[in-house]
Enzyme design. Structure first.
Site, PDB file in Angstrom:
ATOM      1  N   CYS A   1       0.826  -1.219   0.000  1.00 22.17           N
ATOM      2  CA  CYS A   1       0.000   0.000   0.000  1.00 22.17           C
ATOM      3  C   CYS A   1       0.858   1.266   0.000  1.00 22.17           C
ATOM      4  O   CYS A   1       1.004   1.946   1.022  1.00 22.17           O
ATOM      5  CB  CYS A   1      -0.974   0.018   1.165  1.00 22.17           C
ATOM      6  SG  CYS A   1      -2.215   1.299   0.859  1.00 22.17           S
TER       7      CYS A   1
ATOM      8  N   CYS B   1      -5.717   1.895  -4.312  1.00 24.81           N
ATOM      9  CA  CYS B   1      -5.222   2.528  -3.106  1.00 24.81           C
ATOM     10  C   CYS B   1      -6.182   3.649  -2.726  1.00 24.81           C
ATOM     11  O   CYS B   1      -6.208   4.686  -3.381  1.00 24.81           O
ATOM     12  CB  CYS B   1      -3.825   3.081  -3.382  1.00 24.81           C
ATOM     13  SG  CYS B   1      -3.041   3.684  -1.903  1.00 24.81           S
TER      14      CYS B   1
HETATM   15  P1  FAD Z   1      -0.514 -10.685   4.534  1.00 25.55           P
HETATM   16  O1  FAD Z   1      -1.944 -10.356   4.664  1.00 25.55           O
HETATM   17  O2  FAD Z   1       0.471  -9.804   5.213  1.00 25.55           O
HETATM   18  O3  FAD Z   1      -0.349 -12.184   5.018  1.00 25.55           O
HETATM   19  C1  FAD Z   1       0.862 -12.909   5.012  1.00 25.55           C
HETATM   20  C2  FAD Z   1       0.710 -14.026   6.027  1.00 25.55           C
HETATM   21  O4  FAD Z   1       1.805 -14.932   5.903  1.00 25.55           O
HETATM   22  C3  FAD Z   1       0.712 -13.523   7.462  1.00 25.55           C
HETATM   23  O5  FAD Z   1      -0.449 -13.964   8.133  1.00 25.55           O
HETATM   24  C4  FAD Z   1       1.972 -14.125   8.065  1.00 25.55           C
HETATM   25  O6  FAD Z   1       1.842 -14.465   9.444  1.00 25.55           O
HETATM   26  C5  FAD Z   1       2.167 -15.359   7.200  1.00 25.55           C
HETATM   27  N1  FAD Z   1       3.559 -15.819   7.175  1.00 25.55           N
HETATM   28  C6  FAD Z   1       4.688 -15.091   7.006  1.00 25.55           C
HETATM   29  N2  FAD Z   1       5.767 -15.879   7.047  1.00 25.55           N
HETATM   30  C7  FAD Z   1       5.305 -17.145   7.249  1.00 25.55           C
HETATM   31  C8  FAD Z   1       5.938 -18.407   7.368  1.00 25.55           C
HETATM   32  N3  FAD Z   1       7.269 -18.544   7.321  1.00 25.55           N
HETATM   33  N4  FAD Z   1       5.155 -19.487   7.539  1.00 25.55           N
HETATM   34  C9  FAD Z   1       3.791 -19.374   7.572  1.00 25.55           C
HETATM   35  N5  FAD Z   1       3.143 -18.216   7.469  1.00 25.55           N
HETATM   36  C10 FAD Z   1       3.896 -17.107   7.318  1.00 25.55           C
HETATM   37  N6  FAD Z   1      -4.463  -2.741   0.849  1.00 25.55           N
HETATM   38  C11 FAD Z   1      -5.561  -2.267   0.201  1.00 25.55           C
HETATM   39  O7  FAD Z   1      -6.052  -2.898  -0.719  1.00 25.55           O
HETATM   40  N7  FAD Z   1      -6.139  -1.074   0.528  1.00 25.55           N
HETATM   41  C12 FAD Z   1      -5.642  -0.315   1.532  1.00 25.55           C
HETATM   42  O8  FAD Z   1      -6.179   0.747   1.828  1.00 25.55           O
HETATM   43  C13 FAD Z   1      -4.491  -0.790   2.242  1.00 25.55           C
HETATM   44  N8  FAD Z   1      -3.962  -0.063   3.243  1.00 25.55           N
HETATM   45  C14 FAD Z   1      -2.933  -0.577   3.982  1.00 25.55           C
HETATM   46  C15 FAD Z   1      -2.469   0.152   5.062  1.00 25.55           C
HETATM   47  C16 FAD Z   1      -1.474  -0.354   5.876  1.00 25.55           C
HETATM   48  C17 FAD Z   1      -0.975   0.460   7.028  1.00 25.55           C
HETATM   49  C18 FAD Z   1      -0.946  -1.647   5.616  1.00 25.55           C
HETATM   50  C19 FAD Z   1       0.102  -2.235   6.529  1.00 25.55           C
HETATM   51  C20 FAD Z   1      -1.390  -2.374   4.525  1.00 25.55           C
HETATM   52  C21 FAD Z   1      -2.385  -1.853   3.698  1.00 25.55           C
HETATM   53  N9  FAD Z   1      -2.867  -2.547   2.590  1.00 25.55           N
HETATM   54  C22 FAD Z   1      -3.927  -2.046   1.875  1.00 25.55           C
HETATM   55  C23 FAD Z   1      -2.131  -3.730   2.088  1.00 25.55           C
HETATM   56  C24 FAD Z   1      -2.758  -5.080   2.418  1.00 25.55           C
HETATM   57  O9  FAD Z   1      -2.989  -5.196   3.802  1.00 25.55           O
HETATM   58  C25 FAD Z   1      -1.803  -6.175   1.943  1.00 25.55           C
HETATM   59  O10 FAD Z   1      -1.427  -5.932   0.613  1.00 25.55           O
HETATM   60  C26 FAD Z   1      -2.469  -7.546   2.045  1.00 25.55           C
HETATM   61  O11 FAD Z   1      -2.690  -7.847   3.406  1.00 25.55           O
HETATM   62  C27 FAD Z   1      -1.581  -8.604   1.390  1.00 25.55           C
HETATM   63  O12 FAD Z   1      -2.055  -9.889   1.671  1.00 25.55           O
HETATM   64  P2  FAD Z   1      -1.023 -11.128   1.774  1.00 25.55           P
HETATM   65  O13 FAD Z   1      -1.836 -12.298   2.156  1.00 25.55           O
HETATM   66  O14 FAD Z   1      -0.154 -11.167   0.591  1.00 25.55           O
HETATM   67  O15 FAD Z   1      -0.083 -10.723   3.009  1.00 25.55           O
END
Ligand code: FAD
Ligand code: UQ1
Length: 443
Positions: A194, A372
């Site tokens: 983000c 975003c």
């Molecule tokens: P995540 O949701 O981060 O999940 C990754 C998971 O993998 C976690 O649960 C972690 O524990 C697990 N993991 C890591 N390593 C291991 C391992 N070795 N073994 C097993 N599990 C593991 N997105 C939007 O669309 N709109 C917004 O307005 C927006 N605003 C944001 C604001 C902030 C402050 C932040 C921090 C993020 C924002 N985002 C937004 C981004 C969005 O939250 C992420 O892009 C999204 O969560 C990505 O999903 P993901 O599953 O790839 O990663």
């Protein structure tokens, strides 16, 4: 169906040193054991839970497992508003148990090693899991430690970060206690999730200080490593107008390298003049940490040279291992890393896997959709939506580069419901179909 097999010899000693270890051998998936799933999902964040729900429908719950160590699951996008006091941290979290698709196996541990040549994953507590198909959804890692003086600097007040559950409330604390001086916001020299969030909190800080009569005592500064305020011109134009109108200073190509929290000083490096640094005193500092791929992917057979999961940008299938797929922040998809992108990717990946199961060629193409919601005050948002080419791909038939109250309402009140009840249940696959309907009859 999951199958518990015999421990491999390397884990035998560990099992024996545990008084109940031998019992564990055949009773618990958390001891030394082997398991097998038809579909294994690594990571139970936004993308992992979403794909778990979708894969349960395809393969049946008993054939799917999700590896995730955390007890809690957070809706991270709302942390922007938590840092500004507009939402509570509690409202952003639910237990992982409650978001796990029912009947799907939750392997509550961390992935330590992925061996795609043998279709095997090893966890930190010694479980070996084999799979037929693998979805990697491991997110990315925050590296506060790459900034000298952090993370220990967070023990002082006046400093916070909306990027971590541990530090987001510190932002609100610093904002409430602001008296006089510089309010500084950083953007690191790495890919981030983000990319709008580092400046959203600046706009909210400005608005809060105005509301509480303290704005005249503040110099608000955005120091970004990037050469631009925002990557997509249509929205950057609006943002430049806002920063001018609200007297917010923007310094490009400035990278935070050190925090001297005891002295309330932040040191930035000029990326265009290596070695040239500038020290800023602060009354409030919001840090966006450097980010990178997870340790387990870096240098693995699944990653590209930079450590991100190496997937096909059209169908999300791994480039070398056809039974491996990727989604979300952990991938090298050349688009902005967001939850909105995860939503759009989830429907494409679902389709890709359907095709692979039928031994047909994947046909649905991911266009790079990402979004975003740029929060510009406590009641306005500029809803940026764009594709791989940086072309706006707007859902609503109105000019989304304008600040709008309705979009704030969508971000603050509608989006969380869409996340918990739509995305995580595997029903919300991004706004693509609605965009088409809403633009019917338009050029
Ligand atoms: P995540 O949701 O981060 O999940 C990754 C998971 O993998 C976690 O649960 C972690 O524990 C697990 N993991 C890591 N390593 C291991 C391992 N070795 N073994 C097993 N599990 C593991 N997105 C939007 O669309 N709109 C917004 O307005 C927006 N605003 C944001 C604001 C902030 C402050 C932040 C921090 C993020 C924002 N985002 C937004 C981004 C969005 O939250 C992420 O892009 C999204 O969560 C990505 O999903 P993901 O599953 O790839 O990663
Ligand atoms: C979205 O789908 C999504 O995931 C649920 C977000 O993340 C939390 C978003 O911030 C946005 C903007 C979308 C896109 C949805 C619409 C209705 C434009």
């Amino acid at each position: 169906m999951s199958t518990l097999l015999r421990c491999r010899p390397a884990f035998w000693n560990q099992c024996q040193s545990n008084s109940i270890g031998i019992l564990h051998l055949h009773t618990s998936s958390n001891a030394c054991s082997k398991e097998h799933y038809k579909m294994l999902v690594l990571g139970g964040g936004s993308a992992g839970i979403t794909m778990g729900a979708r894969m349960k429908r395809k393969f049946g719950a008993k054939n799917v497992a999700i590896v995730e160590p955390s007890e809690m699951h957070y809706y991270q996008p709302i942390w922007t508003l938590v840092g500004a006091g507009a939402k509570t941290l509690d409202s952003s979290g639910r237990t992982t148990a409650s978001v796990m698709p029912s009947g799907v196996k939750w392997v509550k541990s961390s992935v330590q090693e992925i061996s795609p040549d043998t279709n095997t994953v090893r966890t930190d507590n010694g479980v070996e899991i084999t799979y037929e198909y693998l979805i990697v959804a491991l997110g990315l890692e925050l590296h506060f430690d790459k900034i000298k003086g952090l993370p220990e600097g967070f023990e002082y007040s006046k400093i916070g970060s909306n990027y971590s559950v541990k530090t987001v409330e510190k932002t609100w604390n610093a904002l409430q206690n602001f008296k006089e001086g510089n309010a500084i916001f950083s953007f690191p020299n790495t890919p981030v999730k983000c990319a709008g969030a580092p400046q959203k909190i600046m706009y909210l800080t400005d608005a809060y200080l105005r509301k509480t009569g303290r704005r005249a005592n503040a110099t608000v500064i955005y120091n970004t490593s990037l050469p631009v305020l925002f990557g997509i011109k249509k929205y950057a134009d609006t943002l430049w107008e806002i920063v001018k109108k609200r007297d917010l200073q923007v310094n490009l190509r400035q990278n935070l390298i050190e925090v001297r929290a005891d002295k309330q000083e932040a040191v930035f490096e000029n990326l265009d003049k290596p070695g040239e640094t500038k020290v800023f005193e602060y009354e409030m500092l919001h840090v966006t940490p450097p980010m990178g791929p997870t340790a387990v992917l870096k240098g693995s057979l699944l990653s590209d040279a930079s450590g991100w999961l190496d997937v096909d940008k059209d169908n999300l299938q791994h480039k070398k291992y056809p039974n491996v797929f990727g989604i979300g922040d952990c991938t090298n998809l050349p688009t902005a890393k967001t939850g909105a992108a995860v939503a759009a990717q989830s429907s494409v990946l679902d389709r890709t896997i359907t095709k692979v199961l039928k031994k047909e060629k994947p046909d649905k193409k991911y266009d790079g959709y990402t979004s975003c919601p740029l929060v510009t005050s406590y009641n306005t948002v500029v809803l940026a939506e764009f594709d791989y080419n940086g072309q706006p791909l707007e859902t609503f038939p109105i000019d989304q580069s304008k600040e709008r109250r309705i979009m704030y309402h969508m971000k603050a009140d509608v989006m969380p419901h869409l996340y918990w009840h739509g995305l995580l249940k595997g029903w919300w696959g991004g706004p693509g179909p609605y965009r088409k309907i809403m633009h019917l009859g338009m050029k």
